[in-house]
Motif scaffolding. Structure first.
Motif, PDB file in Angstrom:
ATOM      1  N   ALA A  80       9.484 -22.147  -8.393  1.00  0.00           N
ATOM      2  CA  ALA A  80       9.270 -22.310  -6.908  1.00  0.00           C
ATOM      3  C   ALA A  80       9.142 -21.065  -6.115  1.00  0.00           C
ATOM      4  O   ALA A  80       9.501 -20.250  -6.322  1.00  0.00           O
ATOM      5  CB  ALA A  80      10.239 -23.227  -6.415  1.00  0.00           C
ATOM      6  N   ALA A  81       8.434 -21.563  -5.002  1.00  0.00           N
ATOM      7  CA  ALA A  81       7.889 -20.170  -4.174  1.00  0.00           C
ATOM      8  C   ALA A  81       8.512 -20.774  -2.644  1.00  0.00           C
ATOM      9  O   ALA A  81       8.303 -22.125  -2.338  1.00  0.00           O
ATOM     10  CB  ALA A  81       6.501 -20.020  -3.668  1.00  0.00           C
ATOM     11  N   ASP A  82       9.212 -20.186  -1.997  1.00  0.00           N
ATOM     12  CA  ASP A  82       9.842 -20.564  -0.676  1.00  0.00           C
ATOM     13  C   ASP A  82       8.936 -20.749   0.175  1.00  0.00           C
ATOM     14  O   ASP A  82       9.124 -21.827   1.370  1.00  0.00           O
ATOM     15  CB  ASP A  82      11.047 -19.730  -0.325  1.00  0.00           C
ATOM     16  CG  ASP A  82      10.787 -18.274   0.135  1.00  0.00           C
ATOM     17  OD1 ASP A  82       9.503 -18.059   0.714  1.00  0.00           O
ATOM     18  OD2 ASP A  82      11.333 -17.297   0.457  1.00  0.00           O
ATOM     19  N   GLY A  83       7.972 -20.214   0.546  1.00  0.00           N
ATOM     20  CA  GLY A  83       6.747 -20.345   1.534  1.00  0.00           C
ATOM     21  C   GLY A  83       7.248 -20.089   2.947  1.00  0.00           C
ATOM     22  O   GLY A  83       6.477 -20.481   3.707  1.00  0.00           O
ATOM     23  N   ARG A  84       8.389 -19.426   3.048  1.00  0.00           N
ATOM     24  CA  ARG A  84       8.845 -19.327   4.733  1.00  0.00           C
ATOM     25  C   ARG A  84       9.224 -18.050   4.882  1.00  0.00           C
ATOM     26  O   ARG A  84       9.706 -17.699   5.900  1.00  0.00           O
ATOM     27  CB  ARG A  84      10.211 -20.014   4.689  1.00  0.00           C
ATOM     28  CG  ARG A  84      10.069 -21.467   4.078  1.00  0.00           C
ATOM     29  CD  ARG A  84      11.148 -22.318   4.331  1.00  0.00           C
ATOM     30  NE  ARG A  84      11.059 -23.663   3.879  1.00  0.00           N
ATOM     31  CZ  ARG A  84      12.207 -24.540   3.726  1.00  0.00           C
ATOM     32  NH1 ARG A  84      13.373 -24.249   4.379  1.00  0.00           N
ATOM     33  NH2 ARG A  84      11.719 -25.705   3.111  1.00  0.00           N
ATOM     34  N   LEU A  85       8.762 -16.941   4.106  1.00  0.00           N
ATOM     35  CA  LEU A  85       8.892 -15.583   4.169  1.00  0.00           C
ATOM     36  C   LEU A  85      10.428 -15.339   4.610  1.00  0.00           C
ATOM     37  O   LEU A  85      10.828 -14.381   5.556  1.00  0.00           O
ATOM     38  CB  LEU A  85       8.098 -14.901   5.337  1.00  0.00           C
ATOM     39  CG  LEU A  85       6.518 -15.247   5.099  1.00  0.00           C
ATOM     40  CD1 LEU A  85       5.900 -14.793   6.535  1.00  0.00           C
ATOM     41  CD2 LEU A  85       6.089 -14.484   4.008  1.00  0.00           C
TER      42      LEU A  85
END
Length: 126
Positions: free
Chosen positions: A97-102
């Motif tokens: 998974a990638a958080d995508g929210r920095l």
């Protein structure tokens, strides 16, 4: 497009090792914290490990600490989960998974991640 593709799962004997890989695209995903989660038979999805965008900070669930190692290749945009001393409790589908929210640090909650792979099955035999 956003794509996370896990690979490396399979059948392994107890005490053995496997290395899972997560190939991420587009390349901008390399700027995000990445996590590994798993879901065993009849269980809820649980946090396994996470790594910061830089690769310099890692987090591990207590159940895998000392046995699993998460790392990333920024140039190739691949995240790895090296698993050793596997036991039956490690049998699960593993998700990247990638958080995508920095986020400023790696996250342990599944709700903190916006992008998910389809998963790869790991079966540990006795």
């Amino acid at each position: 497009q956003v794509q996370l593709v896990e690979s490396g799962g399979g059948l392994v004997q107890a005490g053995g090792s496997l290395r899972l890989s997560c190939a991420a695209s587009p390349r901008t995903l390399s700027s995000y914290n990445m996590g590994w989660f798993r879901q065993g038979p009849g269980k809820e999805r649980e946090f396994v490990a996470a790594v910061s965008w830089s690769g310099g900070t890692t987090l591990y669930a207590d159940s895998v600490k000392g046995r699993f190692t998460v790392s990333r290749d920024k140039f190739e945009n691949i995240v790895y989960l090296q698993m050793s001393s596997l036991n039956a409790e490690d049998t699960a589908v593993y998700y990247c998974a990638a958080d995508g929210r920095l986020s400023s640090r790696p996250q342990t909650r599944s709700s903190s991640y916006d992008y998910w792979g389809q998963g790869t099955q790991v079966i540990v035999s006795s």
